[in-house]
Design an enzyme around this catalytic site. Structure first.
Site, PDB file in Angstrom:
ATOM      1  N   ASP A  32       0.843  -1.198   0.000  1.00  0.00           N
ATOM      2  CA  ASP A  32       0.000   0.000   0.000  1.00  0.00           C
ATOM      3  C   ASP A  32       0.874   1.242   0.000  1.00  0.00           C
ATOM      4  OD1 ASP A  32      -2.199   1.959   0.715  1.00  0.00           O
ATOM      5  OD2 ASP A  32      -3.308   0.085   0.991  1.00  0.00           O
ATOM      6  N   GLY A  37      -5.394   4.283   1.879  1.00  0.00           N
ATOM      7  CA  GLY A  37      -5.356   3.236   2.910  1.00  0.00           C
ATOM      8  C   GLY A  37      -4.844   3.790   4.235  1.00  0.00           C
ATOM      9  N   LYS A  90      -3.297   6.392 -13.776  1.00  0.00           N
ATOM     10  CA  LYS A  90      -1.990   5.723 -13.764  1.00  0.00           C
ATOM     11  C   LYS A  90      -2.035   4.455 -12.912  1.00  0.00           C
ATOM     12  CE  LYS A  90       1.515   9.317 -14.515  1.00  0.00           C
ATOM     13  NZ  LYS A  90       2.608  10.076 -13.846  1.00  0.00           N
ATOM     14  N   GLY A 101       2.633  -8.095 -15.148  1.00  0.00           N
ATOM     15  CA  GLY A 101       4.004  -8.524 -15.433  1.00  0.00           C
ATOM     16  C   GLY A 101       4.548  -9.417 -14.339  1.00  0.00           C
ATOM     17  N   TYR A 144     -11.505   7.228 -13.295  1.00  0.00           N
ATOM     18  CA  TYR A 144     -11.753   5.971 -12.582  1.00  0.00           C
ATOM     19  C   TYR A 144     -12.449   4.965 -13.494  1.00  0.00           C
ATOM     20  CZ  TYR A 144     -13.352   2.799  -8.875  1.00  0.00           C
ATOM     21  OH  TYR A 144     -13.596   1.688  -8.087  1.00  0.00           O
ATOM     22  N   LYS A 148     -10.532   1.689 -14.990  1.00  0.00           N
ATOM     23  CA  LYS A 148     -10.933   0.322 -14.636  1.00  0.00           C
ATOM     24  C   LYS A 148     -11.311  -0.486 -15.882  1.00  0.00           C
ATOM     25  CE  LYS A 148     -10.710   0.128 -10.046  1.00  0.00           C
ATOM     26  NZ  LYS A 148      -9.927  -0.889  -9.315  1.00  0.00           N
ATOM     27  N   ARG A 185     -18.308   8.592   0.378  1.00  0.00           N
ATOM     28  CA  ARG A 185     -19.340   7.759  -0.224  1.00  0.00           C
ATOM     29  C   ARG A 185     -20.612   7.803   0.613  1.00  0.00           C
ATOM     30  NH1 ARG A 185     -15.856   2.587  -2.390  1.00  0.00           N
ATOM     31  NH2 ARG A 185     -14.559   3.045  -0.590  1.00  0.00           N
TER      32      ARG A 185
END
Length: 309
Positions: A32, A37, A90, A101, A144, A148, A185
């Protein structure tokens, strides 16, 4: 027992996932950058010899030997992902490339935490996985939404071209303890406003709908998908639908609040309806939510009440 990497592991869903997988006997690397977070979410796990906390941003390459990767790293609330939209996209694009990867090199299975936002402001209701969505590619939410969507594209192309073992979860609104107080939210906003007896801010006329899944059910679904042969994408959420106005009234009732409802202008590109069709999750994962919204709200209200007191 697996060695499992969880990106965004100190976030809301990530921290619950760390705890559950650790309790199941796995070795966990919690990665993180603490952009959204919090160390408080996983502080009680530090010191466990099967738990490793790493401060790292997945925009930069990360190397480890792991069996599974849960890629949850990305700001998920409009307040946070719109604060630095370039950083948000990004994380979804460059971060997902880096994690794919790593999965390719380790031959690890990787699960992408996608979102109901890939459907945009949907023209069909409820939303099914075969629906391609109705997304504004240049709006304030597109960093966003399109990030996604691109991450899902990357997952499928790494799977088809490089045979990477992938899973795609489309996560609908999730709530519970460890949500950030400043999350922005609807669940956290309404509960905090109600506990403080402040006006509850409803955007638009309040007739737009959402569905809410308790975090324990979501964590169970993510683990089931990771350990299933179905790659997805699969909708994960609670199909019980609420208007925002009815949801506000329910929280006022559960908190015994004196709050009044205050209406404000609807933000740009805010979806009118949001409800998952979870037929595929029931069929492929034998999963459906077991915690009622009201039961989950009581636990979440208790959590925020302890924080605020």
């Amino acid at each position: 027992m697996n060695r499992i990497l969880i990106t965004g592991g100190a976030g809301f869903i990530g921290s619950h996932l760390c705890e559950k997988l650790l309790n199941d006997g796995n070795d966990i690397i919690c990665l993180d950058n603490f952009y959204t977070g919090s160390k408080d979410n996983i502080r009680h796990l530090i010191g466990n010899n099967k738990f490793e906390l790493v401060r790292h941003d997945i925009i930069n390459e990360y190397l480890a030997e792991v069996d599974q990767i849960y890629n949850l790293a990305c700001p998920a609330s409009p307040v946070h992902y719109q604060f630095n939209p370039i950083k948000t996209i990004k994380t979804s694009v460059m971060g997902t490339i880096n994690m794919l990867g790593l999965a390719k090199r380790c031959k690890a299975r990787i699960l992408q935490a996608s979102t109901s936002e890939v459907y945009g402001d949907p023209n069909i209701h409820p939303q099914v996985e075969s629906y391609w969505g109705n997304v504004n590619p240049i709006g304030i939410r597109s960093c966003y939404d399109e990030g996604k969507r691109c991450a899902e594209t990357l997952m499928m192309d790494y799977h088809r071209q490089n045979n990477v073992d992938i899973r795609i979860a489309r996560i609908f609104n999730t709530f519970g303890p460890k949500m950030a107080v400043n999350d922005g939210r609807v669940v956290s906003n309404f509960i905090i406003q109600a506990l403080k007896n402040e006006p509850i801010t409803v955007y638009g006329d309040g007739n737009q709908t959402r569905s809410f899944c308790y975090v324990d059910d979501m964590v169970e679904a993510l683990i089931l998908l990771m350990n299933n042969n179905y790659i997805g994408p699969v909708n994960l959420g609670n199909p019980e639908e609420f208007t925002i106005l009815d949801f506000a009234k329910l929280i006022i009732k559960l908190t015994n609040s004196n709050s009044k409802i205050e209406f404000k202008n609807l933000p740009q590109d805010d979806p009118v309806q949001r409800e998952p069709d979870i037929s595929l999750a029931k069929e492929k994962l034998n999963w459906k939510p077991s915690t009622s919204v009201e039961e989950g709200l009581i636990k979440t209200i208790k959590y925020f009440d302890n924080i605020l007191s």
